[in-house]
Motif scaffolding. Sequence first.
Motif, PDB file in Angstrom:
ATOM      1  N   ALA A 132       0.814  -1.206   0.000  1.00  0.00           N
ATOM      2  CA  ALA A 132       0.000   0.000   0.000  1.00  0.00           C
ATOM      3  C   ALA A 132       0.857   1.268   0.000  1.00  0.00           C
ATOM      4  CB  ALA A 132      -0.947  -0.005   1.208  1.00  0.00           C
ATOM      5  N   ASP A 191      -9.437   8.237  -9.406  1.00  0.00           N
ATOM      6  CA  ASP A 191      -9.043   8.274  -8.001  1.00  0.00           C
ATOM      7  C   ASP A 191      -9.925   7.303  -7.229  1.00  0.00           C
ATOM      8  OD1 ASP A 191      -7.962   8.822  -5.556  1.00  0.00           O
ATOM      9  OD2 ASP A 191      -8.719  10.880  -5.434  1.00  0.00           O
ATOM     10  N   ARG A 192      -9.502   6.033  -7.230  1.00  0.00           N
ATOM     11  CA  ARG A 192     -10.219   4.972  -6.519  1.00  0.00           C
ATOM     12  C   ARG A 192      -9.273   4.367  -5.495  1.00  0.00           C
ATOM     13  NH1 ARG A 192     -11.130   2.719 -12.004  1.00  0.00           N
ATOM     14  NH2 ARG A 192      -9.906   0.977 -11.216  1.00  0.00           N
ATOM     15  N   PRO A 193      -9.798   3.646  -4.508  1.00  0.00           N
ATOM     16  CA  PRO A 193      -8.902   3.025  -3.516  1.00  0.00           C
ATOM     17  C   PRO A 193      -7.876   2.080  -4.125  1.00  0.00           C
ATOM     18  CG  PRO A 193     -11.168   2.963  -2.744  1.00  0.00           C
ATOM     19  CD  PRO A 193     -11.210   3.462  -4.174  1.00  0.00           C
ATOM     20  N   ASP A 194      -8.193   1.468  -5.274  1.00  0.00           N
ATOM     21  CA  ASP A 194      -7.292   0.491  -5.883  1.00  0.00           C
ATOM     22  C   ASP A 194      -6.626   0.979  -7.161  1.00  0.00           C
ATOM     23  OD1 ASP A 194      -9.598   0.529  -7.430  1.00  0.00           O
ATOM     24  OD2 ASP A 194      -9.452  -1.601  -7.919  1.00  0.00           O
ATOM     25  N   ARG A 206       0.776   4.279  -2.723  1.00  0.00           N
ATOM     26  CA  ARG A 206       0.605   5.685  -2.352  1.00  0.00           C
ATOM     27  C   ARG A 206       1.703   6.553  -2.972  1.00  0.00           C
ATOM     28  NH1 ARG A 206       2.647   9.403   0.184  1.00  0.00           N
ATOM     29  NH2 ARG A 206       4.309   8.199   1.127  1.00  0.00           N
ATOM     30  N   ARG A 264      -5.231   4.779  -9.325  1.00  0.00           N
ATOM     31  CA  ARG A 264      -5.124   6.234  -9.452  1.00  0.00           C
ATOM     32  C   ARG A 264      -4.359   6.556 -10.729  1.00  0.00           C
ATOM     33  NH1 ARG A 264      -3.593   6.500  -3.483  1.00  0.00           N
ATOM     34  NH2 ARG A 264      -5.636   6.475  -2.513  1.00  0.00           N
ATOM     35  N   PRO A 285      -5.625  -5.750  -4.174  1.00  0.00           N
ATOM     36  CA  PRO A 285      -5.744  -6.017  -2.741  1.00  0.00           C
ATOM     37  C   PRO A 285      -5.489  -7.481  -2.370  1.00  0.00           C
ATOM     38  CG  PRO A 285      -7.906  -5.629  -3.707  1.00  0.00           C
ATOM     39  CD  PRO A 285      -6.896  -5.375  -4.776  1.00  0.00           C
TER      40      PRO A 285
END
Length: 152
Positions: free
Chosen positions: A17, A77-80, A21, A82, A106
Motif C-alpha cells: 500500500a 481516483d479509486r482506492p485500488d 501511495r 489512481r 488487494p
Amino acid sequence: MTRSRRFEREAHLGTGAELFRRASAALINWDMHRRAGLVVVATGPATPGRTVTLRPRTGPGAWLRLAAPCEVTEVIDRPDARGFTYRALPGHPERGWETFLVRHDPVSDAVALTVTGESAHATLLARLGAPLARVEQERITRRYLAALREQP
C-alpha cells in the motif's frame, strides 16, 4: 491521412500500500514524467482541464526542441487505482491520448503501472520522420514504466 496506433504497456512496480501511495503521488504530481527524462511545465498536479507542456531532455525530440502540449481530460481516483488521461493539444507532434494508471491489487498486494494510448502523427515533421517518431515514443513509454519501479 496518418493511421492511428493504439498501444498498452504494463510494468510491475513492487508490492504494498505504501508503494501504491508513493507511485500514485509521483504520477499525479508529474514526477514520473520528470524521472522519464522530460521537462514538465505545469502549474499543479494532474486535474481535469490542467494543461501541461512536455519537452524531452535527450534524444531526437530534444535536438529538435519539440514541445508536447497536453490537457488532462480525466482523473481516476479509486482506492485500488489512481491516474489520469491527457490528450494532445495543437502544437503536439502527435494527436491522440494517453492514460497512466497505477493499480494496487488487494489480493496479491501487487502494484502495477499501465500506460495505454492512441496516437497518429500530427505534424509534417512527425510524418516525415515516422519511424524515428515511433522509436522515440516507445523509448519514452519504456522510461515511464521504469520511472515508478520500486528502488532497491
